[in-house]
Design a protein around this motif. Structure first.
Motif, PDB file in Angstrom:
ATOM      1  N   GLY A   7       0.819  -1.214   0.000  1.00 22.43           N
ATOM      2  CA  GLY A   7       0.000   0.000   0.000  1.00 22.43           C
ATOM      3  C   GLY A   7       0.850   1.261   0.000  1.00 22.43           C
ATOM      4  N   GLY A   8       0.169   2.403  -0.061  1.00 22.65           N
ATOM      5  CA  GLY A   8       0.851   3.689  -0.226  1.00 22.65           C
ATOM      6  C   GLY A   8       1.847   4.039   0.869  1.00 22.65           C
ATOM      7  N   SER A   9       1.537   3.668   2.127  1.00 20.93           N
ATOM      8  CA  SER A   9       2.483   4.032   3.195  1.00 20.93           C
ATOM      9  C   SER A   9       3.777   3.221   3.056  1.00 20.93           C
ATOM     10  CB  SER A   9       1.850   3.815   4.574  1.00 20.93           C
ATOM     11  OG  SER A   9       1.498   2.470   4.726  1.00 20.93           O
ATOM     12  N   VAL A  34       2.568  -6.021  -6.505  1.00 16.24           N
ATOM     13  CA  VAL A  34       1.638  -4.973  -6.941  1.00 16.24           C
ATOM     14  C   VAL A  34       1.866  -3.758  -6.045  1.00 16.24           C
ATOM     15  CG1 VAL A  34      -0.802  -4.346  -7.193  1.00 16.24           C
ATOM     16  CG2 VAL A  34      -0.048  -6.680  -7.685  1.00 16.24           C
ATOM     17  N   VAL A  35       2.014  -2.598  -6.662  1.00 16.96           N
ATOM     18  CA  VAL A  35       2.321  -1.415  -5.851  1.00 16.96           C
ATOM     19  C   VAL A  35       1.275  -0.317  -5.988  1.00 16.96           C
ATOM     20  CG1 VAL A  35       4.819  -1.743  -5.733  1.00 16.96           C
ATOM     21  CG2 VAL A  35       3.837  -0.540  -7.704  1.00 16.96           C
ATOM     22  N   PRO A 181       1.790  -2.191 -11.571  1.00 10.59           N
ATOM     23  CA  PRO A 181       1.128  -1.048 -10.926  1.00 10.59           C
ATOM     24  C   PRO A 181      -0.320  -1.384 -10.561  1.00 10.59           C
ATOM     25  CG  PRO A 181       1.367  -0.661 -13.297  1.00 10.59           C
ATOM     26  CD  PRO A 181       2.029  -1.975 -13.011  1.00 10.59           C
ATOM     27  N   GLY A 182      -0.718  -1.033  -9.346  1.00 11.60           N
ATOM     28  CA  GLY A 182      -2.105  -1.300  -8.938  1.00 11.60           C
ATOM     29  C   GLY A 182      -3.043  -0.242  -9.481  1.00 11.60           C
ATOM     30  N   ASP A 201      -5.689  -2.762  -4.109  1.00  9.57           N
ATOM     31  CA  ASP A 201      -6.080  -4.025  -3.463  1.00  9.57           C
ATOM     32  C   ASP A 201      -6.777  -4.951  -4.466  1.00  9.57           C
ATOM     33  OD1 ASP A 201      -5.280  -3.310  -0.932  1.00  9.57           O
ATOM     34  OD2 ASP A 201      -7.276  -2.775  -0.219  1.00  9.57           O
ATOM     35  N   ILE A 202      -7.584  -4.340  -5.335  1.00  7.89           N
ATOM     36  CA  ILE A 202      -8.330  -5.153  -6.310  1.00  7.89           C
ATOM     37  C   ILE A 202      -7.370  -5.730  -7.335  1.00  7.89           C
ATOM     38  CG2 ILE A 202     -10.313  -5.191  -7.892  1.00  7.89           C
ATOM     39  CD1 ILE A 202     -11.248  -2.565  -6.692  1.00  7.89           C
ATOM     40  N   THR A 203      -6.432  -4.911  -7.806  1.00  2.00           N
ATOM     41  CA  THR A 203      -5.453  -5.412  -8.778  1.00  2.00           C
ATOM     42  C   THR A 203      -4.724  -6.627  -8.196  1.00  2.00           C
ATOM     43  OG1 THR A 203      -5.097  -3.121  -9.457  1.00  2.00           O
ATOM     44  CG2 THR A 203      -3.510  -4.753 -10.259  1.00  2.00           C
ATOM     45  N   GLY A 204      -4.290  -6.503  -6.940  1.00  2.00           N
ATOM     46  CA  GLY A 204      -3.561  -7.611  -6.309  1.00  2.00           C
ATOM     47  C   GLY A 204      -4.411  -8.860  -6.244  1.00  2.00           C
TER      48      GLY A 204
END
Ligand code: ASP
Length: 451
Positions: A7-9, A34-35, A181-182, A201-204
């Motif tokens: 995730g972003g953090s 996935v980022v 890329p997510g 999250d969905i891409t992952g």
């Protein structure tokens, strides 16, 4: 193979990105990464996605888009310099500038394309950094990989089924790390479409599903998911294991861990999800599974959400009239309002809907139709309902939870407007006034987690 999403953090700065790469390299099964876009570095910082939305808005309005754009480019420059991978910057700057400067023909599509650049750039950075440390990693373009997304009628980005087949061919060799890329994909016309916010999250999940991953790891910044919102109680009980079904029930009452559309692709394939902490990789995290192996507590979680409306319809001898309920539901359907629950009495039925879909204008139309077309005696609308859910599969084998919950709430002076327990006994639902929402969650937590 594991599909691993950060995730972003976890990508907010160079230091975090190094942690991400250490985590990826520490397990050879982590092959697809996935980022998200870089998130906030401090509490008052701005997420790159929000900056990009500012860029798109300003450009559409003919305003000064160069200022927020400059901040975005500066963030990637700073990251690349600290990671000593400045060679990646021209490709990032070129990709971002190309979409930002494009001719605007459709503002929604334009905004989607600009929004996607945070994830796109993150993936380029992570691949370049892994390469610079001597590992074989490739940036994956969702268009080439075949991640197809279309806007549905409500304007929401949804994946097309054929994407799964395309993405199942993503991994071509055993030595390479695939950095994806997510958050976005392409429609059939080749235009960028994003999912809704938090959509990496969905891409992952889609990739985990397409590749039949052994696990979908979702890395964030907490050790666990907690049984209750941690801002409401101190030291909340950690959830080590939860089923997809329990998660769905809690998500319904606003308990957000993953994006709500991210569970389905892994759920249908039975792929477990492991929520982990980038800042503490040793912590086991929370497992979301189809079948529990053990229960740490009787209740899995408690959540509450405001924003519901009750429409109570009265009609004398309602229970003798064939099709009354059907006609009520038909009117809601025809006016485009989704019904959440329908508790009913002998001569009354209460329809519960979400406030955001039941505007005062819609209320007027629906109520008039029910009075006129169905001859209802009267209708009472209360626009301040909160739903509180107690969720736990272990409850099914235990006696007295409802009694304890109801008496704890009544001792606290909280009036129960609605009580509902599904036959599956996985959850109990209480409707209370919105002003009591957080208090009710705290009261229930105190009662049910101190046994
Ligand atoms: N960057 C996007 C957002 O902030 C998507 C994501 O991080 O999942 O919503």
């Amino acid at each position: 193979m594991k599909v691993t999403k950060f995730g972003g953090s976890s990508l907010a700065n160079a230091f975090q990105i190094q942690k991400v790469c250490d985590i990826v390299l520490s397990d050879p099964d982590r092959r697809v990464v996935v980022v998200s876009a870089p998130g906030k570095r401090t509490k008052d910082d701005t997420k790159v996605t929000d900056l990009l939305i500012d860029v798109a808005k300003a450009r559409i309005a003919g305003g000064d888009y160069k200022k927020p754009l400059g901040i975005v480019l500066e963030r990637f420059r700073e990251i690349a310099e600290e990671l000593d991978i400045v060679d990646v910057l021209p490709s990032i700057e070129e990709a971002i500038t190309k979409v930002v400067e494009a001719t605007i023909t459709d503002t929604v599509l334009y905004t989607d394309s600009v929004k996607a650049m945070g994830e796109d750039s993150s993936a380029r950075v992570v691949a370049a950094y892994l390469n610079s440390t001597g590992h074989k990693a490739v940036y994956c373009n969702p268009k080439e990989a075949g991640l197809l997304i279309e806007h549905n009628d409500a304007g929401k980005g949804v994946v097309l089924d054929e994407s799964y087949d395309h993405l199942s061919k993503l991994v071509k060799d055993n030595e390479t790390l695939y950095i994806f890329p997510g958050f976005y994909g392409y429609n059939k016309a080749g235009q960028i479409i994003t999912f809704s916010r938090g959509g990496s999250d969905i891409t992952g999940s889609i990739l985990a599903g397409a590749l039949c991953a052994e696990v979908y790891e979702n890395w964030t910044d907490v050790d666990n998911v907690y049984a209750v919102n941690p801002s409401l109680v101190s030291n909340p009980f950690p959830i080590r294991e939860i089923t997809y079904d329990e998660m769905r029930e809690l998500a319904y009452a606003g308990f957000t861990v993953l994006h709500e559309d991210a569970l389905f692709p892994v759920y249908v394939r039975g792929i477990p999800v492991n929520i982990k902490n980038t800042n503490n990789p040793k912590a086991k995290g929370t497992w979301i599974v189809s079948k529990r192996t053990h229960y740490d507590s009787l209740i899995t979680g408690i959540a509450g959400e405001k924003g519901f409306v009750t429409i109570t319809i009265n009609k004398y001898l309602m229970n003798q009239q064939v099709g009354f309920l059907f006609n009520v539901m038909r009117i809601f359907m025809e006016e485009g309002v989704s019904i959440e629950h329908i508790p009913s009495g002998i001569d009354t039925v209460t329809v519960i809907v979400r406030k955001k879909y039941f505007t005062p204008e819609v209320q007027e139309v629906i109520c008039n139709r029910i009075l006129k077309e169905l001859g209802a005696t009267d209708i009472k609308v209360e626009r301040d309902l909160a739903i509180v859910m107690i969720v736990g599969e272990a409850m099914a084998n235990s006696v007295g939870i409802m009694a304890r919950a109801a008496s704890a709430l009544s001792n606290a002076g909280i009036n129960l407007r609605i009580v509902n327990q599904g036959a599956s006994e996985i959850s109990m639902m209480f409707g209370v006034a919105e002003s009591y929402c957080s208090y009710a969650v705290k009261v229930l937590y105190k009662e049910l987690f101190r046994y």
